[in-house]
Scaffold this active site. Structure first.
Site, PDB file in Angstrom:
ATOM      1  N   LYS A  54      45.517  51.352  50.227  1.00 39.85           N
ATOM      2  CA  LYS A  54      45.135  51.665  48.813  1.00 39.85           C
ATOM      3  C   LYS A  54      45.557  53.302  48.929  1.00 39.85           C
ATOM      4  CE  LYS A  54      42.380  48.082  47.247  1.00 39.85           C
ATOM      5  NZ  LYS A  54      41.047  47.614  47.243  1.00 39.85           N
ATOM      6  N   GLN A  98      34.981  48.816  47.139  1.00 40.28           N
ATOM      7  CA  GLN A  98      35.602  47.648  47.834  1.00 40.28           C
ATOM      8  C   GLN A  98      34.492  46.579  48.051  1.00 40.28           C
ATOM      9  OE1 GLN A  98      38.852  47.273  48.635  1.00 40.28           O
ATOM     10  NE2 GLN A  98      38.284  45.226  49.429  1.00 40.28           N
ATOM     11  N   ASP A 121      39.129  48.394  38.659  1.00 38.28           N
ATOM     12  CA  ASP A 121      39.479  46.941  38.977  1.00 38.28           C
ATOM     13  C   ASP A 121      38.997  46.153  37.571  1.00 38.28           C
ATOM     14  OD1 ASP A 121      39.457  46.166  41.596  1.00 38.28           O
ATOM     15  OD2 ASP A 121      37.615  47.126  42.214  1.00 38.28           O
TER      16      ASP A 121
HETATM   17  N1  GUN Z   1      38.032  42.761  47.528  1.00 38.19           N
HETATM   18  C1  GUN Z   1      38.984  41.837  47.527  1.00 38.19           C
HETATM   19  N2  GUN Z   1      39.697  42.041  46.480  1.00 38.19           N
HETATM   20  C2  GUN Z   1      39.249  43.133  45.723  1.00 38.19           C
HETATM   21  C3  GUN Z   1      39.578  43.648  44.622  1.00 38.19           C
HETATM   22  O1  GUN Z   1      40.579  43.342  43.799  1.00 38.19           O
HETATM   23  N3  GUN Z   1      38.815  44.787  44.204  1.00 38.19           N
HETATM   24  C4  GUN Z   1      37.553  45.290  45.126  1.00 38.19           C
HETATM   25  N4  GUN Z   1      36.876  46.222  44.665  1.00 38.19           N
HETATM   26  N5  GUN Z   1      37.218  44.748  46.172  1.00 38.19           N
HETATM   27  C5  GUN Z   1      38.005  43.477  46.431  1.00 38.19           C
END
Ligand code: GUN
Length: 297
Positions: A54, A98, A121
């Site tokens: 990311k 996350q 998100d």
């Molecule tokens: N963990 C797995 N997929 C995601 C996601 O799309 N966003 C976040 N914040 N954590 C994750």
């Protein structure tokens, strides 16, 4: 194979190029640099890989990346204090915590502490409610990526039968809301659904997000249907090596479907591309500017 392959890797590259273009325009015309803060608590190896990816892609598209790595034993109060600081920081337009968080932290409480306008998100309860009532919101990245690919392939989705297998808050439920917003007739199926095969066979659009390797065979797929496979499952391959497979049996489904996403190279690359898109969208909204076309729901 008779199905058209929907190339998520190439599609994601186009989304990133659009994001980068818009970022350039924001910088040149408005002196703005969209900023994304990613918070990682603990040392989960898969999460570390995602967070690194990311950060790298954020910088590659010309945006500012702020990474906050906290110890696994960070207290809820410490994490909430960091989120409050990020909420108040005008250089930051998107905040992502996350998941999964270590078990002593309440994920709902933490997610709902994020300013909804910075919730790239789309997990904050306000954004969930806005999406559910058809209002402008931040849309969860994976379902947004699936929607972009479906729109690109079909144009209008109106009147189609869509079946979403999986009812998670991250994928299944928001995916169903988005498809309803496109005027599909939507069914959400899950582990307790009776005669899942029959339900899947009714789908013009079949979206699978269950995390069970190759559980859906070709004879569950309606001839000509579009299959969007969200599953990314690591399984033991030949010679002790691991390989990635989706929730559908690719070969047998591709022999029946009209179009299908592969694993890897399908939905996966779209998730981070949509996170970048959401960050640009959040930056535009925060500054009262027009949103980039084709990057929102
Ligand atoms: N963990 C797995 N997929 C995601 C996601 O799309 N966003 C976040 N914040 N954590 C994750």
């Amino acid at each position: 194979m008779t199905a058209t392959l929907i190339d998520g890797k190439a599609f994601a590259a186009r989304v990133r190029a659009k994001v980068a273009d818009h970022v350039t325009r924001l910088r040149e015309e408005h002196g703005l640099i969209p900023g994304l803060a990613v918070v990682l608590v603990g040392e989960d190896p898969a999460s570390q890989v995602y967070v690194r990816s990311k950060g790298k892609q954020t910088v590659e598209t010309g945006m500012a990346s702020f990474e906050h790595k906290l110890d696994a034993d960070t207290s809820e109060a410490e994490l909430l204090a960091l989120i409050a600081k990020l909420n108040a920081d005008t250089k930051i337009h998107g905040i992502l915590v996350q998941l999964p968080l270590p078990s002593h932290l309440n994920s709902d409480l933490v997610i709902n502490a994020i300013d909804p306008a910075k919730d790239v998100d789309g997990f904050h309860i306000s954004n969930v409610g806005l999406l559910g009532t058809g209002q402008k919101s931040m849309v969860p990245c994976t379902p947004l990526g699936c929607l972009m690919m479906l729109r690109d392939h079909h144009g209008s989705l109106s009147g189609m039968n869509a079946v979403v297998v999986g009812r998670s808050n991250i994928v299944g439920k928001p995916m169903a809301q988005l498809l309803l917003g496109e005027s599909c007739t939507v069914t959400i199926a899950h582990s307790r659904t009776r005669d899942l095969a029959e339900v899947c066979r009714r789908a013009d659009i079949l979206v699978t997000a269950v995390g069970r390797p190759e559980m859906i065979p070709g004879d569950w797929v309606k001839p000509g249907a579009t299959v969007i496979d969200v599953g990314i499952n690591r399984v033991e391959g030949e010679g002790g090596k691991t390989r990635l497979v989706g929730d559908v049996q690719f070969d047998s489904c591709a022999a029946v479907a009209g179009a299908i996403t592969p694993v890897p190279g399908g939905v996966g690359p779209m998730t981070i591309a949509c996170l970048l898109a959401n960050t640009v969208t959040a930056c535009c909204r925060a500054n009262g500017l027009a949103e980039p076309e084709g990057l929102t729901a």
